[in-house]
Scaffold this active site. Sequence first.
Site, PDB file in Angstrom:
ATOM      1  CD  GLU A  83       1.158  -6.323 -14.732  1.00  0.00           C
ATOM      2  OE1 GLU A  83       0.825  -6.956 -15.756  1.00  0.00           O
ATOM      3  OE2 GLU A  83       1.661  -5.185 -14.775  1.00  0.00           O
ATOM      4  CD  GLU A 114       1.073   3.711   8.168  1.00  0.00           C
ATOM      5  OE1 GLU A 114       1.748   3.385   9.167  1.00  0.00           O
ATOM      6  OE2 GLU A 114       1.547   3.814   7.032  1.00  0.00           O
TER       7      GLU A 114
END
EC number: 4.2.1.126
Length: 300
Positions: A83, A114
Site C-alpha cells: 500500500e 515457517e
Amino acid sequence: MKINHLTTEKRNQNTLDIDEVSSLEVVRKINTEDKRVPEAIEKVLPEIASVVDQVVVAFRKGGRLIYTGAGTSGRLGILDASECPPTYGTPSEMVIGIIAGGDQAIHTAVEGAEDDVEAGKNDLLNLQLTENDVVVAIAASGRTPYAIGALRYANEVGAVSVALVCSQDSEMSRVAQHTIAAVVGPEVVTGSTRMKAGTAQKLVLNMISTASMIGIGKVYSNLMVDVQPSNKKLIQRAKNIVMEATGCMPEEAEKALSDHDGYAKAAILQVLTGCSPQEAKDLLEKHKGMLKQALQEKKS
C-alpha cells in the site's frame, strides 16, 4: 516453551460456549474480544514510536523497511508494504514484505515453511540486506523459527531488528534489538491468531508505516501529498488535496497538477507561493521533499 503455555494458544474462558449460542451472540463475543486490541496496543505505543524513529533514520540513509513473517503475519506485512507506493509515492523497494514459502504462500498455506530457520536468513540474503535497513519480524507466538532466522541475520548484518509479537517474554524478543509485544489475550477460537493477534499486527504496521512516512515529509498537515494519481479515483484525490491545501479553485489545481505530471506536493508549493514549476521542483529537491520547509524558505 510448550505451545500450550503461550498466551496466543490458551483457551478463552469467555467463549467456551461459543458453539451453543446464536449467531448474534457469537458476533457479540467476537466484538467484545476485539475491543481488547487497541487497549493492548496503547500499552506499547512508546515501543512503536521508538521503532518509527529507527525507520525514519533508515529511510534518510537510503535504507529500507522490510517486513518478514509466516502465514497471516507474513501476509499482513506484504499488505502494508504494497500500500505504500500508491499512497505515498514510494518506490516498491523502499518498503518490502516477504513471507515464508514465497509468493505461493500469499494465497495458499505452504506446510513447514515457517519452521525453516535458514529460509528466514536466506530470504533477507536475497534482498542484499544492509546495515541501513530495518527488519520487522512478525509472529503472534513470538517463536516462529523463520522469523527468528531473519532476526538473527539482521543482527549479523548490523541492520535494526524488531520483533512484532503478541506474547510476553518470547524467543523473538530475546533475539531482536527492539520488541513490540501487543498482548491481546486468548483468541475467540483457540489458536486462531488471524483474529485478535492479526488485528493487532495490522494496526501496529499501520502505525509504523504511516508515522514513518510522515517523518520523511510524505504528509502535509494530514494530506497524502505524495499520492500517485494512477487511476481516476486517485487523480480526483490529488486534485482535492491541492484544493484543500491551498484553497484554490478546481481549474487552478488542475493547471498546477498538469505542470507537475499530477504530483500534488509540487502543485501545492506552486499555488501557495506563485513560483514557477521548475522552482517548485528545485525547492522540493533541496529540502528532500519536505513541503513545509520549502514553503518556509520561499516565504521568508
